[in-house]
Scaffold this motif. Structure first.
Motif, mmCIF file in Angstrom:
data_model
loop_
_atom_site.group_PDB
_atom_site.id
_atom_site.type_symbol
_atom_site.label_atom_id
_atom_site.label_comp_id
_atom_site.label_asym_id
_atom_site.label_seq_id
_atom_site.Cartn_x
_atom_site.Cartn_y
_atom_site.Cartn_z
ATOM 1 N N GLN A 60 80.455 -7.084 71.889
ATOM 2 C CA GLN A 60 81.295 -7.265 73.081
ATOM 3 C C GLN A 60 80.452 -7.267 74.352
ATOM 4 O OE1 GLN A 60 84.649 -4.508 72.953
ATOM 5 N NE2 GLN A 60 84.896 -4.899 70.761
ATOM 6 N N GLN A 61 79.397 -6.473 74.381
ATOM 7 C CA GLN A 61 78.504 -6.478 75.541
ATOM 8 C C GLN A 61 77.761 -7.805 75.669
ATOM 9 O OE1 GLN A 61 76.259 -2.907 74.391
ATOM 10 N NE2 GLN A 61 76.898 -1.934 76.285
ATOM 11 N N LEU A 62 77.370 -8.361 74.528
ATOM 12 C CA LEU A 62 76.550 -9.568 74.530
ATOM 13 C C LEU A 62 77.355 -10.846 74.726
ATOM 14 C CD1 LEU A 62 74.214 -8.609 71.558
ATOM 15 C CD2 LEU A 62 73.458 -9.021 73.908
ATOM 16 N N ALA A 63 78.603 -10.853 74.330
ATOM 17 C CA ALA A 63 79.403 -12.081 74.310
ATOM 18 C C ALA A 63 79.380 -12.863 75.628
ATOM 19 C CB ALA A 63 80.838 -11.765 73.892
ATOM 20 N N PRO A 64 79.451 -12.211 76.798
ATOM 21 C CA PRO A 64 79.445 -12.992 78.046
ATOM 22 C C PRO A 64 78.101 -13.630 78.376
ATOM 23 C CG PRO A 64 80.416 -10.809 78.373
ATOM 24 C CD PRO A 64 79.712 -10.783 77.059
ATOM 25 N N LEU A 65 77.028 -13.206 77.691
ATOM 26 C CA LEU A 65 75.678 -13.617 78.069
ATOM 27 C C LEU A 65 75.033 -14.606 77.107
ATOM 28 C CD1 LEU A 65 74.289 -10.097 79.039
ATOM 29 C CD2 LEU A 65 75.249 -11.818 80.579
ATOM 30 N N VAL A 66 75.356 -14.502 75.828
ATOM 31 C CA VAL A 66 74.623 -15.260 74.814
ATOM 32 C C VAL A 66 74.981 -16.737 74.847
ATOM 33 C CG1 VAL A 66 74.472 -13.244 73.303
ATOM 34 C CG2 VAL A 66 76.363 -14.864 73.006
ATOM 35 N N THR A 67 74.047 -17.546 74.356
ATOM 36 C CA THR A 67 74.343 -18.960 74.122
ATOM 37 C C THR A 67 74.709 -19.198 72.659
ATOM 38 O OG1 THR A 67 71.953 -19.344 73.875
ATOM 39 C CG2 THR A 67 72.941 -19.814 76.026
ATOM 40 N N ALA A 68 74.242 -18.332 71.763
ATOM 41 C CA ALA A 68 74.612 -18.383 70.347
ATOM 42 C C ALA A 68 74.471 -16.975 69.776
ATOM 43 C CB ALA A 68 73.723 -19.361 69.579
ATOM 44 N N MET A 69 75.276 -16.671 68.739
ATOM 45 C CA MET A 69 75.186 -15.338 68.130
ATOM 46 C C MET A 69 75.791 -15.381 66.727
ATOM 47 S SD MET A 69 76.098 -11.590 69.741
ATOM 48 C CE MET A 69 77.801 -11.947 70.227
ATOM 49 N N MET A 70 75.192 -14.616 65.821
ATOM 50 C CA MET A 70 75.711 -14.430 64.473
ATOM 51 C C MET A 70 75.158 -13.124 63.922
ATOM 52 S SD MET A 70 73.409 -17.199 62.284
ATOM 53 C CE MET A 70 74.260 -16.841 60.745
ATOM 54 N N ASP A 71 75.758 -12.630 62.839
ATOM 55 C CA ASP A 71 75.224 -11.417 62.234
ATOM 56 C C ASP A 71 74.321 -11.791 61.055
ATOM 57 O OD1 ASP A 71 77.262 -12.189 60.427
ATOM 58 O OD2 ASP A 71 77.623 -10.122 59.830
ATOM 59 N N ILE A 72 73.414 -10.866 60.728
ATOM 60 C CA ILE A 72 72.458 -11.096 59.646
ATOM 61 C C ILE A 72 73.021 -10.479 58.374
ATOM 62 C CG2 ILE A 72 70.104 -10.723 58.825
ATOM 63 C CD1 ILE A 72 70.322 -12.527 61.246
ATOM 64 N N SER A 73 73.579 -11.321 57.515
ATOM 65 C CA SER A 73 74.151 -10.829 56.262
ATOM 66 C C SER A 73 73.412 -11.352 55.037
ATOM 67 C CB SER A 73 75.634 -11.222 56.167
ATOM 68 O OG SER A 73 75.792 -12.626 56.284
ATOM 69 N N ASP A 74 72.798 -12.535 55.150
ATOM 70 C CA ASP A 74 72.146 -13.150 53.987
ATOM 71 C C ASP A 74 70.630 -13.216 54.101
ATOM 72 O OD1 ASP A 74 74.594 -13.587 52.723
ATOM 73 O OD2 ASP A 74 74.875 -15.514 53.713
ATOM 74 N N GLY A 75 70.067 -12.612 55.136
ATOM 75 C CA GLY A 75 68.624 -12.652 55.347
ATOM 76 C C GLY A 75 68.301 -13.294 56.685
ATOM 77 N N LEU A 76 67.363 -12.704 57.423
ATOM 78 C CA LEU A 76 67.037 -13.198 58.756
ATOM 79 C C LEU A 76 66.630 -14.664 58.744
ATOM 80 C CD1 LEU A 76 66.411 -12.907 61.779
ATOM 81 C CD2 LEU A 76 64.134 -12.054 61.128
ATOM 82 N N LEU A 77 65.731 -15.038 57.839
ATOM 83 C CA LEU A 77 65.224 -16.417 57.852
ATOM 84 C C LEU A 77 66.325 -17.417 57.505
ATOM 85 C CD1 LEU A 77 61.655 -16.090 56.261
ATOM 86 C CD2 LEU A 77 62.350 -15.960 58.663
ATOM 87 N N LEU A 78 67.136 -17.102 56.507
ATOM 88 C CA LEU A 78 68.202 -18.021 56.115
ATOM 89 C C LEU A 78 69.248 -18.138 57.216
ATOM 90 C CD1 LEU A 78 69.561 -19.854 54.073
ATOM 91 C CD2 LEU A 78 70.572 -17.813 53.006
ATOM 92 N N ASP A 79 69.646 -17.012 57.797
ATOM 93 C CA ASP A 79 70.660 -17.067 58.846
ATOM 94 C C ASP A 79 70.121 -17.712 60.116
ATOM 95 O OD1 ASP A 79 72.791 -16.024 57.392
ATOM 96 O OD2 ASP A 79 72.201 -13.964 57.771
ATOM 97 N N ALA A 80 68.847 -17.496 60.425
ATOM 98 C CA ALA A 80 68.240 -18.195 61.560
ATOM 99 C C ALA A 80 68.200 -19.699 61.312
ATOM 100 C CB ALA A 80 66.835 -17.666 61.816
#
Length: 292
Positions: free
Chosen positions: A189-209
């Motif tokens: 909620q803090q980040l939502a007004p600022l980010v250009t993109a966002m997701m959570d890391i559930s399947d691995g950093l490299l794959l999700d990136a």
């Protein structure tokens, strides 16, 4: 292409409503009057997402927290959950864990369904949330020149699973990150007004990136040594490919700094030959966890 990605690709011709976001995101984003409803559904299978014989209270916690983590990546405030439950040998213990996790996040159980079936237990949960900021963050907004950030260390869940495999009765701190992950709702909620993109890391950093880069049509350049890890240095490459950590991966415009704890791990570049580069080179091999 894995069986999972091939099937999702086939569904895109069906999921044509704008709320589905072309199935390129973790949540549906549905405009309802003056409000924006955020909807997500995740399933967990015994032997895949949790160990056979694992404490059902921990399973309940992880089922809820993993879904709320999707809401966190949208900056959403949870409204409630719907449970899809396959009866097991210890339903009372699952209910105890469900009560505990819903109380922890102050989220109500709104309903759901129960079934009896043979074989490994399969569970599902639908989480409903309300957007706290619009436009709602997506995977697809990263722009060249943005900075790339991660809210915290990865790899703790990997160590937690190993601890649990060594001792199925383990309830020590060593296995906590795997058994009872945390959804970073306040940070989202803090980040939502600022980010250009966002997701959570559930399947691995490299794959999700890689998924974020593909959705945004950019290249994400990650500095390997900049990624915070919760494992010994020789296991860094494993941590980069491990899931279940539920940290938030996000991009910010140049010069903007996050209002919560986070580490810059790279930059967003113009789309190049590879959507993801690690220390300037496209990573090879398995990037994370995929079904099929």
């Amino acid at each position: 292409m894995t069986a999972e990605s091939a099937f999702i690709a086939s569904l895109r011709a069906i999921a044509t409503h704008p709320a589905a976001r072309d199935l390129a995101d973790d949540c549906a984003v549905l405009q309802v009057g003056a409000e924006t409803l955020i909807i997500t559904h995740d399933a967990m299978a015994e032997g895949v997402h949790f160990l056979p014989g694992q404490d059902p209270a921990d399973v309940a916690w992880k089922l809820v927290a993993s879904n709320l983590s999707d809401l966190a990546a949208k900056g959403a405030r949870p409204l409630g959950v719907l449970l899809g439950y396959q009866l097991s040998e210890d339903d009372a213990r699952f209910a105890e864990g469900l009560r505990a996790v819903l109380s922890h996040y102050d989220v109500p159980l709104l309903g759901g369904d129960t079934i009896a079936a043979n074989g490994a237990q399969v569970l599902g949960l639908t989480a409903l949330g309300l957007a706290t900021h619009r436009p709602v963050p997506s995977r697809s907004g990263a722009r060249p020149g943005d900075t790339l950030w991660l809210t915290g260390p990865i790899g703790a869940a990997m160590l937690g699973l190993e601890a649990l495999q060594e001792d199925p009765a383990a309830i020590a701190e060593a296995s906590l990150a795997y058994r009872r992950p945390q959804a970073l709702l306040a940070e989202g909620q803090q980040l939502a007004p600022l980010v250009t993109a966002m997701m959570d890391i559930s399947d691995g950093l490299l794959l999700d990136a890689m998924r974020m880069a593909a959705a945004s049509d950019v290249t994400l350049a990650i500095e390997r040594a900049a990624v915070p890890i919760a494992v010994p240095e020789p296991r860094r490459d494993q941590a980069l490919r491990w899931g279940d950590d539920y940290q938030l991966l996000f991009t910010l415009p140049a010069g903007v700094h996050p209002p919560c704890q986070a580490q810059q791990i790279g930059m967003v570049q113009q789309a190049g030959l590879h959507p993801l580069v690690l220390d300037g080179t496209a990573p090879t091999g398995r990037l994370g966890y995929e079904h099929g």
